[in-house]
Design a protein around this motif. Structure first.
Motif, short mmCIF file in Angstrom:
data_model
loop_
_atom_site.label_atom_id
_atom_site.label_comp_id
_atom_site.label_asym_id
_atom_site.label_seq_id
_atom_site.Cartn_x
_atom_site.Cartn_y
_atom_site.Cartn_z
N ALA A 76 -6.14 0.89 8.06
CA ALA A 76 -4.87 0.57 8.80
C ALA A 76 -4.06 -0.52 7.83
O ALA A 76 -3.01 -0.12 7.94
CB ALA A 76 -5.53 0.25 10.47
N GLU A 77 -4.92 -1.66 7.69
CA GLU A 77 -4.25 -2.67 7.03
C GLU A 77 -3.63 -2.12 6.20
O GLU A 77 -2.33 -2.33 5.65
CB GLU A 77 -4.67 -4.09 6.72
CG GLU A 77 -5.62 -4.79 8.11
CD GLU A 77 -6.27 -5.46 8.55
OE1 GLU A 77 -6.34 -6.55 9.29
OE2 GLU A 77 -7.83 -5.85 7.16
N THR A 79 -2.73 0.41 5.15
CA THR A 79 -1.70 0.90 5.11
C THR A 79 -0.45 0.82 5.52
O THR A 79 0.84 0.78 4.51
CB THR A 79 -1.95 2.24 6.32
OG1 THR A 79 -2.88 3.34 5.69
CG2 THR A 79 -0.91 2.88 6.92
N ASP A 80 -0.37 -0.46 6.05
CA ASP A 80 0.75 -1.89 6.83
C ASP A 80 1.42 -2.38 5.37
O ASP A 80 2.58 -2.26 5.04
CB ASP A 80 0.72 -2.46 7.47
CG ASP A 80 0.30 -1.83 9.12
OD1 ASP A 80 0.39 -0.59 8.80
OD2 ASP A 80 -0.12 -2.60 9.94
N ILE A 81 0.48 -2.69 4.96
CA ILE A 81 0.54 -3.63 3.07
C ILE A 81 1.15 -2.93 1.98
O ILE A 81 2.41 -2.96 1.88
CB ILE A 81 -0.80 -4.19 2.46
CG1 ILE A 81 -1.13 -5.09 3.26
CG2 ILE A 81 -0.32 -4.20 1.18
CD1 ILE A 81 -2.97 -5.32 3.11
N GLY A 83 3.06 -0.14 2.77
CA GLY A 83 4.70 0.40 3.02
C GLY A 83 5.51 -0.19 2.84
O GLY A 83 6.60 -0.26 2.19
#
Length: 85
Positions: A76-77, A79-81, A83
């Protein structure tokens, strides 16, 4: 950057999203100075990726001093990074 603006189909850089945005803006201006559409040069980035599934391994990587741009985290982290890139 001027050489890339004049001749390159793609430009690649090691860096964080913030650094890539800054340098990408310089490349875009160089393209415009050359009369070239900045969108005609693909921008790519390189960073080391660490995404261990084991929490202890993740903690170990987070504690390391790594001198290259890195992406470290859980799925999840990361994926955010990514982005931000």
């Amino acid at each position: 950057m001027r050489i890339a603006a004049r001749h390159a189909d793609a430009w690649n850089c090691w860096g964080t999203p913030e650094l890539l945005a800054q340098k990408g803006a310089v490349l875009d201006r160089c393209c415009e100075d050359q009369g070239r559409d900045p969108a005609s040069v693909a921008h790519t980035a390189v960073a080391l990726l660490f995404m261990p599934s084991d929490p202890a391994a993740l903690a170990k990587v987070r504690s390391m001093s790594i001198e290259r741009p890195t992406v470290i985290g859980t799925t999840a982290e990361v994926t955010d990074i990514m982005g931000a890139y």
